[in-house]
Motif scaffolding. Structure first.
Motif, short mmCIF file in Angstrom:
data_model
loop_
_atom_site.label_atom_id
_atom_site.label_comp_id
_atom_site.label_asym_id
_atom_site.label_seq_id
_atom_site.Cartn_x
_atom_site.Cartn_y
_atom_site.Cartn_z
N ARG A 190 13.37 -11.91 -29.01
CA ARG A 190 12.46 -13.06 -29.12
C ARG A 190 12.60 -13.72 -30.49
O ARG A 190 12.60 -14.95 -30.60
CB ARG A 190 11.02 -12.63 -28.89
N ALA A 191 12.72 -12.87 -31.53
CA ALA A 191 12.89 -13.40 -32.88
C ALA A 191 14.21 -14.16 -33.00
O ALA A 191 14.28 -15.24 -33.61
CB ALA A 191 12.83 -12.26 -33.90
N ALA A 192 15.27 -13.62 -32.38
CA ALA A 192 16.57 -14.29 -32.42
C ALA A 192 16.48 -15.64 -31.70
O ALA A 192 17.04 -16.65 -32.15
CB ALA A 192 17.62 -13.40 -31.77
N SER A 193 15.75 -15.66 -30.58
CA SER A 193 15.60 -16.91 -29.82
C SER A 193 14.84 -17.95 -30.65
O SER A 193 15.20 -19.13 -30.67
CB SER A 193 14.85 -16.60 -28.51
N ALA A 194 13.80 -17.51 -31.36
CA ALA A 194 13.03 -18.43 -32.20
C ALA A 194 13.90 -18.97 -33.34
O ALA A 194 13.88 -20.18 -33.63
CB ALA A 194 11.80 -17.71 -32.76
N ASN A 195 14.67 -18.10 -33.95
CA ASN A 195 15.56 -18.51 -35.04
C ASN A 195 16.60 -19.51 -34.53
O ASN A 195 16.87 -20.54 -35.16
CB ASN A 195 16.25 -17.26 -35.61
N ASP A 196 17.14 -19.23 -33.36
CA ASP A 196 18.14 -20.11 -32.76
C ASP A 196 17.53 -21.49 -32.46
O ASP A 196 18.15 -22.52 -32.72
CB ASP A 196 18.64 -19.44 -31.46
N TYR A 197 16.30 -21.48 -31.97
CA TYR A 197 15.62 -22.75 -31.65
C TYR A 197 15.47 -23.60 -32.91
O TYR A 197 15.76 -24.80 -32.91
CB TYR A 197 14.26 -22.44 -31.03
N VAL A 198 14.98 -22.96 -34.00
CA VAL A 198 14.78 -23.71 -35.24
C VAL A 198 16.12 -24.25 -35.76
O VAL A 198 16.23 -25.41 -36.15
CB VAL A 198 14.07 -22.85 -36.31
N ARG A 199 17.18 -23.42 -35.70
CA ARG A 199 18.48 -23.90 -36.19
C ARG A 199 19.00 -25.05 -35.36
O ARG A 199 19.48 -26.05 -35.89
CB ARG A 199 19.50 -22.75 -36.19
N ARG A 200 18.88 -24.94 -34.04
CA ARG A 200 19.42 -26.00 -33.18
C ARG A 200 18.64 -27.30 -33.32
O ARG A 200 19.17 -28.38 -33.11
CB ARG A 200 19.40 -25.55 -31.71
N HIS A 201 17.34 -27.19 -33.65
CA HIS A 201 16.51 -28.40 -33.71
C HIS A 201 16.30 -28.91 -35.12
O HIS A 201 15.45 -29.76 -35.35
CB HIS A 201 15.17 -28.14 -33.01
N SER A 202 17.07 -28.39 -36.06
CA SER A 202 16.92 -28.85 -37.44
C SER A 202 17.85 -30.01 -37.77
O SER A 202 17.87 -30.46 -38.91
CB SER A 202 17.15 -27.69 -38.41
N THR A 203 18.61 -30.45 -36.80
CA THR A 203 19.39 -31.67 -37.03
C THR A 203 18.98 -32.68 -35.98
O THR A 203 18.74 -32.35 -34.82
CB THR A 203 20.90 -31.42 -36.91
N HIS A 204 18.82 -33.89 -36.42
CA HIS A 204 18.40 -34.97 -35.54
C HIS A 204 18.95 -36.26 -36.13
O HIS A 204 18.94 -36.43 -37.36
CB HIS A 204 16.87 -35.00 -35.47
N PRO A 205 19.45 -37.16 -35.28
CA PRO A 205 20.07 -38.37 -35.84
C PRO A 205 19.10 -39.27 -36.62
O PRO A 205 19.53 -40.02 -37.48
CB PRO A 205 20.63 -39.10 -34.61
N LEU A 206 17.81 -39.18 -36.32
CA LEU A 206 16.88 -40.16 -36.89
C LEU A 206 15.93 -39.60 -37.93
O LEU A 206 15.34 -40.36 -38.69
CB LEU A 206 16.05 -40.81 -35.77
N ILE A 207 15.76 -38.29 -37.96
CA ILE A 207 14.78 -37.75 -38.90
C ILE A 207 15.44 -36.73 -39.83
O ILE A 207 16.47 -36.16 -39.49
CB ILE A 207 13.56 -37.13 -38.17
N SER A 208 14.83 -36.54 -40.97
CA SER A 208 15.45 -35.67 -41.99
C SER A 208 15.51 -34.23 -41.50
O SER A 208 14.69 -33.80 -40.69
CB SER A 208 14.67 -35.75 -43.30
N ARG A 209 16.48 -33.51 -42.05
CA ARG A 209 16.68 -32.12 -41.67
C ARG A 209 15.42 -31.29 -41.93
O ARG A 209 15.02 -30.49 -41.11
CB ARG A 209 17.86 -31.59 -42.49
#
Ligand code: ZN
Length: 159
Positions: free
Chosen positions: A6-25
């Motif tokens: 579960r912790a790995a899944s949460a970490n993966d989610y944050v990493r995958r969603h920390s880049t976005h074309p319109l908002i800062s990292r």
């Protein structure tokens, strides 16, 4: 699912969603971490929580972040929450729903634990009295929320 996975899944989610074309990292990571906190509170995988990525900490007055949580066992069941500012990690979530007086989407309950959501599901929003005094089960954010119709008797426009 183990705690480690579960912790790995949460970490993966944050990493995958920390880049976005319109908002800062950094802001994207703050939003992702708020989504992970809500998922943990609800006991679901973060993939079932969708934050509204139009949220901007640059717009004033600050508009709360909206998060949509779908039930993995019943995907039609969506719970919508607001979170005042993902920059801070100790704020409560607010369950959004229709104002019993004007039907605008507003914060109906403060949710700090799964048991708080259980209370709301069991009891629903308290009926609103004619005297205009808000029952104590409603959060302060209820009558401060500008989404109420302008004629709603429970909108505290000075709040
Ligand atoms: Zn209202």
């Amino acid at each position: 699912m183990t705690i480690a996975s579960r912790a790995a899944s949460a970490n993966d989610y944050v990493r995958r969603h920390s880049t976005h074309p319109l908002i800062s990292r950094r802001k994207a990571a703050d939003i992702a971490r708020a989504a992970v906190r809500l998922a943990a509170l609800l006991g679901i995988d973060p993939v079932h929580v969708q934050p509204d990525r139009r949220w901007s900490s640059l717009s004033l007055p600050l508009v709360p972040l909206t998060l949509h949580a779908s039930d993995p066992d019943d995907p039609q069941q969506i719970y919508n929450f607001s979170y005042s500012d993902p920059l801070y990690d100790s704020e409560p979530f607010y369950l959004l729903g229709p104002c019993p007086a004007c039907e605008a989407t507003v914060p109906l309950a403060e949710i700090r634990s799964l048991a708080d959501l259980g209370v709301f599901i069991a009891d629903g929003p308290a009926p609103l009295p004619d005297n205009g005094i808000l029952p104590s089960s409603y959060p302060d954010e209820f009558d401060r929320n500008p989404s109420h119709s302008s004629t709603c008797p429970f909108w505290d426009s000075e709040g």
